[in-house]
Every structure is written in structure tokens, then in C-alpha cells.
Design a protein around this motif. Structure first.
Motif, short mmCIF file in Angstrom:
data_model
loop_
_atom_site.label_atom_id
_atom_site.label_comp_id
_atom_site.label_asym_id
_atom_site.label_seq_id
_atom_site.Cartn_x
_atom_site.Cartn_y
_atom_site.Cartn_z
N VAL A 213 -14.87 -3.57 -4.70
CA VAL A 213 -14.64 -2.47 -3.76
C VAL A 213 -13.22 -2.48 -3.21
CG1 VAL A 213 -15.28 -1.53 -1.50
CG2 VAL A 213 -17.07 -2.19 -3.13
N ALA A 214 -12.78 -3.63 -2.72
CA ALA A 214 -11.45 -3.70 -2.10
C ALA A 214 -10.35 -3.38 -3.09
CB ALA A 214 -11.24 -5.09 -1.50
N VAL A 215 -10.53 -3.79 -4.34
CA VAL A 215 -9.52 -3.52 -5.37
C VAL A 215 -9.40 -2.01 -5.60
CG1 VAL A 215 -8.89 -3.90 -7.78
CG2 VAL A 215 -9.93 -5.75 -6.45
N ILE A 216 -10.53 -1.34 -5.69
CA ILE A 216 -10.51 0.11 -5.91
C ILE A 216 -9.91 0.81 -4.70
CG2 ILE A 216 -11.98 2.15 -6.20
CD1 ILE A 216 -13.91 0.31 -7.80
N ARG A 217 -10.30 0.41 -3.51
CA ARG A 217 -9.74 1.03 -2.30
C ARG A 217 -8.23 0.84 -2.22
NH1 ARG A 217 -14.18 -0.78 2.25
NH2 ARG A 217 -15.54 1.06 2.11
N ASP A 218 -7.76 -0.35 -2.58
CA ASP A 218 -6.31 -0.60 -2.54
C ASP A 218 -5.58 0.32 -3.50
OD1 ASP A 218 -6.50 -2.53 -0.61
OD2 ASP A 218 -6.41 -4.23 -1.99
N ALA A 219 -6.19 0.57 -4.66
CA ALA A 219 -5.55 1.45 -5.64
C ALA A 219 -5.45 2.88 -5.13
CB ALA A 219 -6.32 1.42 -6.96
N TYR A 220 -6.46 3.32 -4.41
CA TYR A 220 -6.48 4.70 -3.91
C TYR A 220 -5.71 4.87 -2.62
CZ TYR A 220 -9.65 6.69 -7.33
OH TYR A 220 -10.18 7.17 -8.50
N ARG A 221 -5.42 3.77 -1.92
CA ARG A 221 -4.72 3.85 -0.65
C ARG A 221 -3.21 3.84 -0.89
NH1 ARG A 221 -6.42 -0.52 1.30
NH2 ARG A 221 -8.26 0.32 2.35
N PRO A 222 -2.50 4.93 -0.56
CA PRO A 222 -1.04 4.94 -0.77
C PRO A 222 -0.36 3.92 0.13
CG PRO A 222 -1.90 7.17 -0.38
CD PRO A 222 -3.00 6.21 -0.02
N SER A 223 0.74 3.38 -0.34
CA SER A 223 1.51 2.45 0.48
C SER A 223 2.21 3.20 1.61
CB SER A 223 2.56 1.74 -0.38
OG SER A 223 3.54 2.68 -0.81
N ASP A 224 2.66 2.45 2.60
CA ASP A 224 3.41 3.08 3.70
C ASP A 224 4.65 3.80 3.17
OD1 ASP A 224 1.55 2.08 5.44
OD2 ASP A 224 2.76 0.37 6.06
N GLU A 225 5.27 3.20 2.16
CA GLU A 225 6.46 3.81 1.58
C GLU A 225 6.13 5.13 0.89
OE1 GLU A 225 5.48 0.72 1.16
OE2 GLU A 225 7.03 -0.46 2.17
N ASP A 226 5.00 5.16 0.18
CA ASP A 226 4.58 6.39 -0.49
C ASP A 226 4.30 7.50 0.52
OD1 ASP A 226 4.76 5.22 -2.98
OD2 ASP A 226 2.64 4.68 -3.08
N VAL A 227 3.64 7.13 1.62
CA VAL A 227 3.32 8.12 2.66
C VAL A 227 4.60 8.65 3.29
CG1 VAL A 227 2.22 8.45 4.90
CG2 VAL A 227 1.04 7.18 3.11
N ALA A 228 5.52 7.75 3.60
CA ALA A 228 6.78 8.18 4.22
C ALA A 228 7.57 9.09 3.29
CB ALA A 228 7.61 6.96 4.60
N SER A 229 7.60 8.75 2.01
CA SER A 229 8.33 9.57 1.04
C SER A 229 7.70 10.95 0.90
CB SER A 229 8.37 8.88 -0.32
OG SER A 229 9.11 7.68 -0.26
N ALA A 230 6.37 10.99 0.88
CA ALA A 230 5.68 12.27 0.76
C ALA A 230 5.94 13.16 1.97
CB ALA A 230 4.18 12.04 0.60
N ARG A 231 5.92 12.56 3.15
CA ARG A 231 6.19 13.35 4.36
C ARG A 231 7.63 13.86 4.37
NH1 ARG A 231 3.00 9.24 8.44
NH2 ARG A 231 0.94 10.25 8.27
N GLU A 232 8.56 13.02 3.94
CA GLU A 232 9.96 13.43 3.91
C GLU A 232 10.15 14.58 2.93
OE1 GLU A 232 14.40 11.43 3.27
OE2 GLU A 232 12.59 10.31 2.71
N LEU A 233 9.50 14.47 1.77
CA LEU A 233 9.64 15.51 0.76
C LEU A 233 9.06 16.84 1.24
CD1 LEU A 233 10.31 16.45 -2.10
CD2 LEU A 233 8.12 15.50 -2.85
N LEU A 234 7.89 16.80 1.85
CA LEU A 234 7.26 18.03 2.33
C LEU A 234 8.06 18.66 3.48
CD1 LEU A 234 3.52 16.96 2.12
CD2 LEU A 234 4.73 18.57 0.64
#
Length: 268
Positions: A213-234
Motif C-alpha cells: 500500500v505505502a509503495v503505491i501511495r508514494d508513487a501516486y503522491r507528487p513530491s513537494d518539488e513537483d507540486v511547486a513546479s505545477a503551481r508555478e507553471l499554472l
């Protein structure tokens, strides 16, 4: 539906609450995980389980088997209204389950070829595929390479089936669920496959052991860097106010913005 769906054999009711406490949703299994002589008791366990219907579904036997009618009679006495239909391939039979939200498990050649017709049904909410049953239905022996440089990787027919199901689900706006990773001790292999499922567009992945379960959740959970980049792009897209614009040396258009929006959705 959360990303990690955990199967729980219906003849092991002591596992139900534990599964619910660890996974995003529980699949109470009346099919392959239960021996024929244990199915009667398993149905009673399911009906009396008292799990949250919003995060619980019941896998029933294939609709062309006598067990399916008995499974459905037991489900009707329970609070659960989401069923996973094993070895689904007949759209008319699935459509007849109009009182239920249905997850179709396409795990035969006929099931994969019927995936678009199944995805089009209004009562079908998600589609999942099964690798080993699929290969067995073709007369094969294994969906994955056993050795050599490709050890653990899917064979071509499994890759094609996986892709066909994902495309069918996407075409009709339904959730695609990736198949289990049977080697539950190989968490690195599971992580790699889960990351591919996320990148490809699967909305969830099924699992058979709590450690997955934890492995799958980690894969689906974006990193803080990914979230920050997505917000900056939008934010940059909103400021640009145009369909296509330059951002950090790259051209950005609609699909790239959709990827960023999906990253933020997964983060939430």
C-alpha cells in the motif's frame, strides 16, 4: 477512489478491518482467493462485515458461473453497492447489474476486446485488467519474463492488453485500475510499475499485501518539488493569458497544463 486498493479474502474476516485501516479501498474477494468449500461462509462474512460502503467493493465470481448468482444474493443483503465482476466480457450481462456501480475485471482475451463496450456502460465506473488469467486464457504460462535482462517485465501481449484497457477506460471517462504485482516481496519492482501506472494514466493500482500500500501511495503522491513546479507553471499560464507561451526555455500548451493540473489533483 484512492490509489491503493487492497484485496481481502472473504473467508478471512479478521483481515477486513486491518485492510480498511491501511488501504484507500478494500476489495472483499469472493472469487479466486476463496476455496469452493469456503464460499458459503465467505458470503456470510462479507454480508456481516460492516465496512464503509464508500470505500469497499465486493469481487464476485464470473457472471456465467452458478456462484455469481449466490454472490449477488449475498451482496443484496449487504450495504455494499459496488461490485467487481471477475472475468468480465459480456456487456449485456454487466448492464443487467443496473442496481450496482460495477468495476469490470477484464482478464481474458474476450474481456480485453470487450473493454470499450464495457466502458461505455453507464453502470461501469472503472475497469481493471488481470495479467495471469489473461495469459492463461490464451494457453500461455506466464505474463512476465522469468530471467535475463528483462526479468520481471511484462511480455508483449500483457503490455498490449494493459494499454488497450487504459485506452478504453480513458475514451469513456472511466477510472483505469492497474493489475496487481504478485511478487509482494519485490517492493522495488512494485515501485517502478506503480510509477509507470501513474505516468501512463491509471487512476489506481490493486494490491494483495498490506506492505504494498505505502509503495503505491508514494508513487501516486507528487513530491513537494513537483507540486511547486505545477503551481508555478499554472500561475505563469494565467499571467500569460495565451494558448501557447514560453516558460523556462520551453514552449507550453494545453496538454502540459493538464499534466500540471493532474499533479495538483493527486496532491490533494
Amino acid at each position: 477512489m484512492g490509489p491503493a486498493l487492497l484485496f481481502a479474502p472473504a473467508d478471512r474476516p479478521e483481515r477486513f478491518a486491518k485492510a480498511a485501516g491501511r488501504a484507500d479501498a478494500v476489495i472483499i474477494d469472493l472469487e479466486d482467493a476463496v476455496a469452493p468449500d469456503a464460499k458459503v461462509r465467505a458470503r456470510e462474512n462479507m454480508a456481516a462485515s460492516g465496512m464503509d460502503p464508500a470505500t469497499t467493493m465486493v469481487r464476485i465470481n464470473a457472471l456465467d458461473t452458478p456462484d455469481a448468482a449466490l454472490d449477488l444474493a449475498a451482496v443484496a443483503r449487504s450495504p455494499y453497492r459496488t461490485v467487481m465482476v471477475a472475468k468480465a466480457s459480456d456487456p449485456a450481462a454487466v448492464a443487467a447489474l443496473a442496481d450496482y456501480d460495477v468495476v469490470v475485471l477484464c482478464e481474458s482475451a474476450a474481456g480485453i476486446l470487450a473493454a470499450p463496450a464495457l466502458a461505455a456502460l453507464p453502470n461501469v465506473v472503472a475497469l481493471m485488467w488481470g495479467a495471469e488469467d489473461l495469459v492463461a486464457s490464451l494457453g500461455g504460462t506466464s505474463s512476465r519474463f522469468a530471467g535475463g535482462p528483462r526479468a520481471g517485465a511484462y511480455r508483449a501481449v500483457a503490455v498490449q492488453a494493459r494499454s488497450q484497457l487504459l485506452l478504453a477506460a480513458g475514451a469513456f471517462g472511466k477510472v483505469a485500475i492497474d493489475s496487481i504485482y504478485a511478487d509482494f516481496a519485490d517492493l522495488d519492482g512494485l515501485a517502478e510499475e506503480s510509477e509507470d501506472a501513474v505516468a501512463s494514466g491509471f487512476g489506481a493500482k490493486a494490491c494483495i499485501h498490506p506492505s504494498q500500500v505505502a509503495v503505491i501511495r508514494d508513487a501516486y503522491r507528487p513530491s513537494d518539488e513537483d507540486v511547486a513546479s505545477a503551481r508555478e507553471l499554472l500561475a505563469a499560464a494565467e499571467a500569460a493569458g495565451t494558448g501557447v507561451f514560453a516558460f523556462k526555455g520551453q514552449m507550453v500548451d494545453g496538454p502540459i497544463l493538464l499534466h500540471a493540473e493532474q499533479t495538483l489533483r493527486r496532491a490533494r
